[in-house]
Design an enzyme around this catalytic site. Sequence first.
Site, PDB file in Angstrom:
ATOM      1  CG  MET A   1      -1.972  -1.134   0.891  1.00  0.00           C
ATOM      2  SD  MET A   1      -2.845  -1.003  -0.479  1.00  0.00           S
ATOM      3  CE  MET A   1      -3.840  -0.112  -0.494  1.00  0.00           C
TER       4      MET A   1
ATOM      5  CG  ASP B   1       9.420  -0.173   5.327  1.00  0.00           C
ATOM      6  OD1 ASP B   1       9.679  -0.502   6.207  1.00  0.00           O
ATOM      7  OD2 ASP B   1       8.129  -0.692   4.813  1.00  0.00           O
TER       8      ASP B   1
ATOM      9  CD  GLU C   1      -5.067  -3.692   9.494  1.00  0.00           C
ATOM     10  OE1 GLU C   1      -4.584  -3.319   9.043  1.00  0.00           O
ATOM     11  OE2 GLU C   1      -6.507  -3.506   9.726  1.00  0.00           O
TER      12      GLU C   1
ATOM     13  CE  LYS D   1      -2.292  -0.670  10.893  1.00  0.00           C
ATOM     14  NZ  LYS D   1      -2.203   0.274   9.429  1.00  0.00           N
TER      15      LYS D   1
ATOM     16  CB  SER E   1      -7.591  -4.052   6.426  1.00  0.00           C
ATOM     17  OG  SER E   1      -6.770  -4.058   5.292  1.00  0.00           O
TER      18      SER E   1
ATOM     19  CG  HIS F   1     -10.124   0.260   3.440  1.00  0.00           C
ATOM     20  ND1 HIS F   1     -10.937   0.019   3.072  1.00  0.00           N
ATOM     21  CD2 HIS F   1      -8.639   0.043   3.381  1.00  0.00           C
ATOM     22  CE1 HIS F   1     -10.579  -0.834   2.859  1.00  0.00           C
ATOM     23  NE2 HIS F   1      -9.608  -1.283   2.686  1.00  0.00           N
TER      24      HIS F   1
ATOM     25  CG  ASN G   1      -3.381  -4.012  -3.802  1.00  0.00           C
ATOM     26  OD1 ASN G   1      -3.089  -3.555  -4.813  1.00  0.00           O
ATOM     27  ND2 ASN G   1      -2.893  -4.939  -3.184  1.00  0.00           N
TER      28      ASN G   1
HETATM   29  P1  NAD Z   1       2.857  -5.092   3.949  1.00  0.00           P
HETATM   30  O1  NAD Z   1       2.684  -6.380   4.689  1.00  0.00           O
HETATM   31  O2  NAD Z   1       3.375  -4.902   1.844  1.00  0.00           O
HETATM   32  O3  NAD Z   1       3.175  -3.357   3.979  1.00  0.00           O
HETATM   33  C1  NAD Z   1       3.843  -3.301   5.459  1.00  0.00           C
HETATM   34  C2  NAD Z   1       5.457  -2.458   5.725  1.00  0.00           C
HETATM   35  O4  NAD Z   1       4.959  -2.021   6.918  1.00  0.00           O
HETATM   36  C3  NAD Z   1       6.400  -3.356   5.255  1.00  0.00           C
HETATM   37  O5  NAD Z   1       7.583  -2.470   4.249  1.00  0.00           O
HETATM   38  C4  NAD Z   1       6.821  -3.523   6.590  1.00  0.00           C
HETATM   39  O6  NAD Z   1       8.567  -3.240   6.481  1.00  0.00           O
HETATM   40  C5  NAD Z   1       6.605  -1.787   7.064  1.00  0.00           C
HETATM   41  N1  NAD Z   1       7.039  -1.525   8.991  1.00  0.00           N
HETATM   42  C6  NAD Z   1       6.196  -2.260   9.187  1.00  0.00           C
HETATM   43  N2  NAD Z   1       6.916  -1.526  10.778  1.00  0.00           N
HETATM   44  C7  NAD Z   1       7.065  -0.463  10.385  1.00  0.00           C
HETATM   45  C8  NAD Z   1       7.406   0.975  11.040  1.00  0.00           C
HETATM   46  N3  NAD Z   1       7.761   0.174  12.016  1.00  0.00           N
HETATM   47  N4  NAD Z   1       7.615   1.936  10.072  1.00  0.00           N
HETATM   48  C9  NAD Z   1       7.640   1.644   9.511  1.00  0.00           C
HETATM   49  N5  NAD Z   1       7.325   0.883   8.778  1.00  0.00           N
HETATM   50  C10 NAD Z   1       7.222  -0.048   8.850  1.00  0.00           C
HETATM   51  O7  NAD Z   1       1.296  -4.579   4.367  1.00  0.00           O
HETATM   52  P2  NAD Z   1      -0.008  -3.750   3.284  1.00  0.00           P
HETATM   53  O8  NAD Z   1      -0.457  -4.663   2.249  1.00  0.00           O
HETATM   54  O9  NAD Z   1       1.237  -2.780   2.718  1.00  0.00           O
HETATM   55  O10 NAD Z   1      -0.553  -2.921   4.412  1.00  0.00           O
HETATM   56  C11 NAD Z   1      -0.393  -1.699   4.502  1.00  0.00           C
HETATM   57  C12 NAD Z   1      -1.985  -1.602   5.497  1.00  0.00           C
HETATM   58  O11 NAD Z   1      -2.578  -0.698   4.792  1.00  0.00           O
HETATM   59  C13 NAD Z   1      -2.068  -2.512   6.688  1.00  0.00           C
HETATM   60  O12 NAD Z   1      -2.496  -1.931   8.628  1.00  0.00           O
HETATM   61  C14 NAD Z   1      -3.507  -2.971   5.820  1.00  0.00           C
HETATM   62  O13 NAD Z   1      -4.912  -2.912   6.290  1.00  0.00           O
HETATM   63  C15 NAD Z   1      -4.652  -2.112   4.900  1.00  0.00           C
HETATM   64  N6  NAD Z   1      -4.433  -2.450   3.776  1.00  0.00           N
HETATM   65  C16 NAD Z   1      -3.981  -3.028   3.458  1.00  0.00           C
HETATM   66  C17 NAD Z   1      -4.250  -3.262   1.890  1.00  0.00           C
HETATM   67  C18 NAD Z   1      -4.412  -4.666   0.880  1.00  0.00           C
HETATM   68  O14 NAD Z   1      -4.476  -4.642  -0.501  1.00  0.00           O
HETATM   69  N7  NAD Z   1      -3.640  -5.031   1.292  1.00  0.00           N
HETATM   70  C19 NAD Z   1      -5.829  -2.626   1.320  1.00  0.00           C
HETATM   71  C20 NAD Z   1      -6.228  -1.351   1.811  1.00  0.00           C
HETATM   72  C21 NAD Z   1      -5.388  -0.760   3.257  1.00  0.00           C
END
Ligand code: NAD
Length: 281
Positions: A14, A33, A90, A95, A117, A138, A141
């Site tokens: 995301m 990150d 997530e 978080k 999410s 929200h 993707n």
């Molecule tokens: P992901 O696992 O692809 O990426 C998460 C990233 O966060 C990783 O690169 C991780 O290293 C980084 N991270 C973890 N702790 C951290 C910190 N303290 N500081 C900085 N970076 C940190 O997950 P994603 O799919 O990108 O999801 C991210 C958020 O978006 C989640 O809350 C998820 O629920 C939400 N979301 C996801 C989707 C989807 O389709 N994947 C859609 C909408 C919302």
Amino acid sequence: MTIKNVAVIGAGVMGQGVAYQFAKYDYDITLVDISEEILENAQKNIRNIERLDKLLHKSTSKVNALDKISCTTNLNAVSGADFIIENVTEHIPLKETLYQELKDIVPDKALLAVNTSAVSITRLASFLKHPQQVMGIHFMNPVHLKPTVEVIRGYHTTPQTIDTTLELLRSVQMSGVVVNDYPGFISNRVLMLTVNEAIFALQDGVATVPDIDKIFKECFGHKMGPLETADLIGLDTILYTLDVLFDSYNDTKFRPAPLLKKMVDAGLHGRKNGEGFYKYN
Ligand code: NAD
């Protein structure tokens, strides 16, 4: 309020999409990150998103997205932002720890969007000094192809915060549907039950993976079936989201299917790492 600098925390699926979309519309992005390796991978993926956006979706943007994005592992870098979009894993404790750190870093005037999410916006906002300046966005993707998002009003979120957020979204050719803060909002409260039940049905041997998806596509006219959708979102993210919904509502209807847990334990996280219910490349 003039917004020029946007900080994007989390450079996963995301974060990459959000950073690309805002860079494309000329915002200066700070992408944060936890490791250089993750950031290098994110830059590679953003280059690819941009290439395909120009090739397949005829984007005419003159901006070279990576010229607008500076990457860092230093969270303090968000102190220069007008608007912060948090997209980390997530996982509630993760978080919450991040928001405790952000308390002394977020500038007084900045607005902060939680991209989640299902996690409660009100709960995360409670760790910050100005919860009235926090809302959920929200995103869907892939971010640049899904222009409508849910904008979530936390308990203390002001109308001004919502208005500025909607205006910012319009500036990157997106629009928001405003909803109130309950875990999973509308989209994931409903979608996660469908995806999870499809996985239970697969586990019970009711039908094969392609046939389950085919029923949704050909009988209901959906663009994607629930198992394809799970692969796109990421099976780890689906599992975390179900866990959050389960904990938040204390309702067993959100208990994750054992097959989902097994696949996540086996490292099958969907499209992002090459295998989920389907194989990619
Ligand atoms: P992901 O696992 O692809 O990426 C998460 C990233 O966060 C990783 O690169 C991780 O290293 C980084 N991270 C973890 N702790 C951290 C910190 N303290 N500081 C900085 N970076 C940190 O997950 P994603 O799919 O990108 O999801 C991210 C958020 O978006 C989640 O809350 C998820 O629920 C939400 N979301 C996801 C989707 C989807 O389709 N994947 C859609 C909408 C919302």
